[in-house]
Design an enzyme around this catalytic site. Structure first.
Site, PDB file in Angstrom:
ATOM      1  N   ARG A 156      17.215   6.812  -6.346  1.00 11.90           N
ATOM      2  CA  ARG A 156      16.072   6.949  -5.503  1.00 11.90           C
ATOM      3  C   ARG A 156      15.864   8.422  -5.130  1.00 11.90           C
ATOM      4  O   ARG A 156      15.069   8.944  -5.047  1.00 11.90           O
ATOM      5  CB  ARG A 156      16.038   6.280  -4.125  1.00 11.90           C
ATOM      6  CG  ARG A 156      14.646   5.819  -3.518  1.00 11.90           C
ATOM      7  CD  ARG A 156      14.129   4.781  -4.316  1.00 11.90           C
ATOM      8  NE  ARG A 156      12.478   4.848  -3.870  1.00 11.90           N
ATOM      9  CZ  ARG A 156      11.572   4.276  -4.602  1.00 11.90           C
ATOM     10  NH1 ARG A 156      11.808   3.851  -5.700  1.00 11.90           N
ATOM     11  NH2 ARG A 156      10.318   4.103  -3.871  1.00 11.90           N
ATOM     12  N   ASN A 165     -10.901   5.725  -5.630  1.00  6.22           N
ATOM     13  CA  ASN A 165     -10.911   6.692  -4.400  1.00  6.22           C
ATOM     14  C   ASN A 165     -10.838   8.414  -4.913  1.00  6.22           C
ATOM     15  O   ASN A 165     -11.496   9.106  -4.304  1.00  6.22           O
ATOM     16  CB  ASN A 165      -9.963   6.281  -3.368  1.00  6.22           C
ATOM     17  CG  ASN A 165     -10.420   5.139  -2.539  1.00  6.22           C
ATOM     18  OD1 ASN A 165     -11.201   5.608  -1.525  1.00  6.22           O
ATOM     19  ND2 ASN A 165      -9.868   4.292  -2.582  1.00  6.22           N
ATOM     20  N   ASN A 197      -4.103   8.996   4.617  1.00  6.45           N
ATOM     21  CA  ASN A 197      -3.870   7.875   3.473  1.00  6.45           C
ATOM     22  C   ASN A 197      -5.426   7.123   3.993  1.00  6.45           C
ATOM     23  O   ASN A 197      -5.721   7.058   4.993  1.00  6.45           O
ATOM     24  CB  ASN A 197      -2.622   6.995   3.954  1.00  6.45           C
ATOM     25  CG  ASN A 197      -2.745   5.553   3.154  1.00  6.45           C
ATOM     26  OD1 ASN A 197      -2.968   5.612   1.903  1.00  6.45           O
ATOM     27  ND2 ASN A 197      -2.536   4.534   3.861  1.00  6.45           N
ATOM     28  N   ILE A 218       6.669   4.346  -1.197  1.00  2.00           N
ATOM     29  CA  ILE A 218       7.035   4.744   0.383  1.00  2.00           C
ATOM     30  C   ILE A 218       7.410   6.308   0.213  1.00  2.00           C
ATOM     31  O   ILE A 218       8.306   6.703  -0.647  1.00  2.00           O
ATOM     32  CB  ILE A 218       8.134   3.792   0.976  1.00  2.00           C
ATOM     33  CG1 ILE A 218       7.527   2.647   1.224  1.00  2.00           C
ATOM     34  CG2 ILE A 218       8.769   4.246   2.331  1.00  2.00           C
ATOM     35  CD1 ILE A 218       8.722   1.422   1.564  1.00  2.00           C
ATOM     36  N   HIS A 226      -6.671   3.228   4.124  1.00  2.00           N
ATOM     37  CA  HIS A 226      -6.091   1.879   4.130  1.00  2.00           C
ATOM     38  C   HIS A 226      -7.478   0.868   4.364  1.00  2.00           C
ATOM     39  O   HIS A 226      -8.309   1.037   5.002  1.00  2.00           O
ATOM     40  CB  HIS A 226      -5.234   1.593   5.229  1.00  2.00           C
ATOM     41  CG  HIS A 226      -4.758   0.162   5.206  1.00  2.00           C
ATOM     42  ND1 HIS A 226      -3.771  -0.238   4.822  1.00  2.00           N
ATOM     43  CD2 HIS A 226      -5.070  -0.757   6.027  1.00  2.00           C
ATOM     44  CE1 HIS A 226      -3.508  -1.622   4.713  1.00  2.00           C
ATOM     45  NE2 HIS A 226      -4.518  -2.165   5.765  1.00  2.00           N
TER      46      HIS A 226
HETATM   47  C1  GRF Z   1      -7.828   1.110  -2.258  1.00  2.70           C
HETATM   48  O1  GRF Z   1      -8.514  -0.114  -1.702  1.00  2.70           O
HETATM   49  C2  GRF Z   1      -7.015   1.885  -1.077  1.00  2.70           C
HETATM   50  O2  GRF Z   1      -7.613   1.615   0.203  1.00  2.70           O
HETATM   51  C3  GRF Z   1      -5.651   1.164  -1.192  1.00  2.70           C
HETATM   52  O3  GRF Z   1      -5.550   1.095  -2.305  1.00  2.70           O
HETATM   53  C4  GRF Z   1      -6.816   1.091  -3.107  1.00  2.70           C
HETATM   54  C5  GRF Z   1      -6.772   1.815  -4.190  1.00  2.70           C
HETATM   55  O4  GRF Z   1      -7.760   1.594  -5.075  1.00  2.70           O
HETATM   56  N1  GRF Z   1      -4.878   2.093  -0.168  1.00  2.70           N
HETATM   57  P1  GRF Z   1      -8.080   2.680  -6.061  1.00  2.70           P
HETATM   58  O5  GRF Z   1      -6.818   3.245  -6.936  1.00  2.70           O
HETATM   59  O6  GRF Z   1      -8.685   4.317  -5.506  1.00  2.70           O
HETATM   60  O7  GRF Z   1      -9.539   2.270  -7.083  1.00  2.70           O
END
Ligand code: GRF
Length: 197
Positions: free
Chosen positions: A66, A14, A108, A93, A110
């Site tokens: 932490r 990503n 984020n 988190i 997801h």
């Molecule tokens: C992706 O599936 C994203 O949606 C999730 O964690 C994964 C990360 O993949 N939150 P990458 O590290 O971007 O390849």
């Protein structure tokens, strides 16, 4: 120019999608100021370095508490003075202080259609394993703002992806990334950078 900090824990596909979209003009008026990881071995860090982006790491287990880890994490993010913090496969988190300080400026990605297959324990391949176990015919990805909850913040964008006969969690994960995540996340950032959100 929107200044972005990206937080990563793993492969960083990503992150790569964001880097590529900035490079080829699908994201305008934005730049990645820095990439933070809790994992020194994350391949995402190599991707950042290859793109000439500054990286910083802090691993929770290397700190005595932490709180100390949170302090280092916040210092790294603050050092880039980001307008937007992007969680792109980030498995930590967030400290409440960071959520407060960057309220409305953290997003984020997801890998499901929230509110399905989200919340505590739904990360990585587990999301896709559960989707297959439940037998859904459509899944997808969601970009959302981050609040104090897990995957509870306001939804920005979603894209559906078909589940096909014979899918394994790995095959489905790849299709969700290719068809949804790598499209949605750059588009959301471009919308934010250009005042459409
Ligand atoms: C992706 O599936 C994203 O949606 C999730 O964690 C994964 C990360 O993949 N939150 P990458 O590290 O971007 O390849």
């Amino acid at each position: 120019m929107l200044n972005i900090a990206v937080c990563v824990s793993g492969g960083g596909t990503n992150l790569q999608a964001i880097i590529d979209a900035i490079r080829d003009g699908r994201i305008k008026n934005a730049k990645i100021a820095g990439v933070f990881s809790n994992n020194r071995n994350a391949y995402a860090l190599t991707r950042a370095k290859e793109a000439g982006i500054e990286t910083k790491t802090a691993c929770p287990k290397e700190f005595s508490s932490r709180e100390e880890f949170h302090k280092a994490f916040l210092e790294a993010i603050d050092s880039w003075k980001p307008d937007l913090v992007v969680l792109a496969g980030f498995l930590v988190i967030l400290p409440e202080e960071l959520i407060r300080r960057y309220e409305g400026r953290i997003i984020n990605i997801h890998p499901s259609l929230i509110p399905s297959f989200c919340g505590t324990g739904f990360y990585g391949l587990k999301v896709h394993e559960e989707a297959l176990r439940r037998g859904v015919k459509v899944t997808g990805a969601t970009v959302h703002f981050v609040d104090e909850g897990t995957d509870t913040g306001r939804i920005i964008a979603q894209k559906a992806v078909e589940v096909l006969p014979g899918d394994t969690p790995e095959i489905l994960q790849r299709r969700v990334m290719e068809e949804a995540e790598w499209v949605l996340l750059p588009r959301a950032i471009d919308d934010i950078a250009n005042g459409r959100l």
